[in-house]
Design an enzyme around this catalytic site. Sequence first.
Site, short mmCIF file in Angstrom:
data_model
loop_
_atom_site.label_atom_id
_atom_site.label_comp_id
_atom_site.label_asym_id
_atom_site.label_seq_id
_atom_site.Cartn_x
_atom_site.Cartn_y
_atom_site.Cartn_z
CB SER A 23 35.75 19.34 34.03
OG SER A 23 36.77 20.29 33.84
NE ARG A 27 31.24 20.31 31.87
CZ ARG A 27 32.27 21.13 32.06
NH1 ARG A 27 32.95 21.07 33.21
NH2 ARG A 27 32.63 22.00 31.14
N GLY A 94 36.35 29.46 37.95
CA GLY A 94 35.85 29.94 36.66
C GLY A 94 34.75 29.04 36.11
CB SER A 167 35.94 28.53 25.85
OG SER A 167 35.39 28.52 27.15
CD GLN A 169 35.69 27.67 32.37
OE1 GLN A 169 35.79 28.89 32.28
NE2 GLN A 169 36.33 26.96 33.27
CG ASP A 315 42.81 23.25 32.70
OD1 ASP A 315 42.87 24.44 32.33
OD2 ASP A 315 41.74 22.70 33.03
CE LYS A 342 42.49 28.28 30.49
NZ LYS A 342 41.07 27.92 30.34
NE ARG A 346 47.16 27.94 35.20
CZ ARG A 346 46.11 27.15 35.29
NH1 ARG A 346 45.68 26.48 34.24
NH2 ARG A 346 45.50 27.00 36.45
NE ARG A 391 44.56 23.16 36.28
CZ ARG A 391 43.80 22.20 36.79
NH1 ARG A 391 44.37 21.19 37.45
NH2 ARG A 391 42.49 22.22 36.66
C1 S3P Z 1 36.95 23.84 32.09
C2 S3P Z 1 37.29 24.33 30.85
C3 S3P Z 1 38.58 24.95 30.52
C4 S3P Z 1 39.61 24.67 31.62
C5 S3P Z 1 39.05 24.84 32.99
C6 S3P Z 1 37.90 23.88 33.21
C7 S3P Z 1 35.62 23.25 32.29
O1 S3P Z 1 38.40 26.33 30.38
O2 S3P Z 1 40.72 25.52 31.44
O3 S3P Z 1 40.04 24.59 33.98
O4 S3P Z 1 35.41 22.55 33.29
O5 S3P Z 1 34.75 23.48 31.44
P1 S3P Z 1 37.92 26.94 28.97
O6 S3P Z 1 36.75 26.18 28.57
O7 S3P Z 1 37.59 28.37 29.20
O8 S3P Z 1 39.12 26.78 28.06
#
Ligand code: S3P
Length: 440
Positions: A23, A27, A94, A167, A169, A315, A342, A346, A391
């Site tokens: 993550s 970024r 994602g 979330s 994301q 995760d 995911k 999962r 995972r």
């Molecule tokens: C992530 C946020 C999570 C996580 C993903 C990485 C990120 O998803 O499951 O593997 O880097 O922002 P969500 O924000 O949709 O829960």
Amino acid sequence: MRRFYLQPGGALNGEISVPGDKSVSHRAVMLSAIAHGRSRITGFLESADCLATLHAFEAMGVSFTRDGAALVVDGVGRDGLQAPATALDLGNSGTSMRLMSGLMAGQRFDSRLVGDASLSRRPMARVIEPLTRMGAHIEGQEGGRAPLSIHGSQRLQGIDYTPPVASAQIKSCVLLAGLYAQGITRVTEPGISRDHTERMLSAFGVRIEHEARTLSITGGQTLEAADVAVPADLSSAAFFIVGATIAQSSEIVLPGVGINPTRRGVIDILVRMGADIRLYDERIQAGEPVADIVVRSAALTGVDIGGAEVELAIDEFPAIFVAAACAEGTTRLTGAAELRVKESDRIAVMADGLRQLGVEVEVADDGLTIVGRGAATAFGGARIACHDDHRIAMAFAMAALRAHAPIEIDDCDFVDTSFPGFVDLAAVAGLQIQASEVSV
Ligand code: S3P
């Protein structure tokens, strides 16, 4: 197709340096790309997912070079990205697709975001909807899926937004679009989600206000280059934490692992189950809390998991489920429907694999009940399908430490999306694992 072969039993020992946080690496690339000046990223995760993000920005004119262990990024500034010649292929990631859709919505050029089969099945309406409310023009496929066509040169307007699910994301997507919007963009979180975007925006000089559950960002701000030291990924460390806990005679040290409070649910849940996990030298590294983690074998007890805890470990459930299967008593997870969208479903995929190992599992829409087999009992052997989910593959690899017969795991190529070098590192630590390419 890559297949993992695991011999039963064994122990994990020694110092294990897991690679950088996925993550944070995504970024770091995104923010340094749109900052003014040269940023240096150390500990960048060279995994397929993070490289997909890097290549997307390369295709938009950002230069990335290596200097020893550092990734050097020559940022082009907020408005300096160039129109890419082709679609941006974000593979399995994602995070790349959801965060970049926010960034791309603010550009003066059109872009198309594509991904692999798994990513093309995952819900994108959750980002299309708020971005459209901001004035973005995005076309997805049937049911709000990728590929996404994003039309540039739209005038974005700040909005007040409460995502339907907690979330990071979605939150990050809206905040990044907010950088390009007129006025103030506010995101009110329905629950806690990882806060790496907010921390890193501040490090790049962006003012972002935080009041209760609401984050506010004023559009038009510029980013200044910054150096980022990426911590080791707790999500990758989690497999070894579970492995060392469930295997007898194990003791491992995991140096420099991120323990951000919005991410450390796996530690707290496992400790509640009876795990022996100790944190040493807790410190702040480039705005993120890190620690050295020591884990020793321990007997576990089943627990109930739900509510706010779920997002903090979102995760890590594949690994936690394997721990639960080794515990004395029953573990019940509720409120985790997000696990179904995911990289794979999962809940379903883990339930199938655990049953193959002889574990009693009951599935609900939003969780799972696992009847632990207890300290003495070992898993049977099995050939498990991980449905292209990194995972799932790594979680079942650790289950071999408590099996009495070999375990084979199919479709393991995707382990490289988050953890290149997993097999070698795990083998050095004591997992009896081999990988080979098989034709399908
Ligand atoms: C992530 C946020 C999570 C996580 C993903 C990485 C990120 O998803 O499951 O593997 O880097 O922002 P969500 O924000 O949709 O829960």
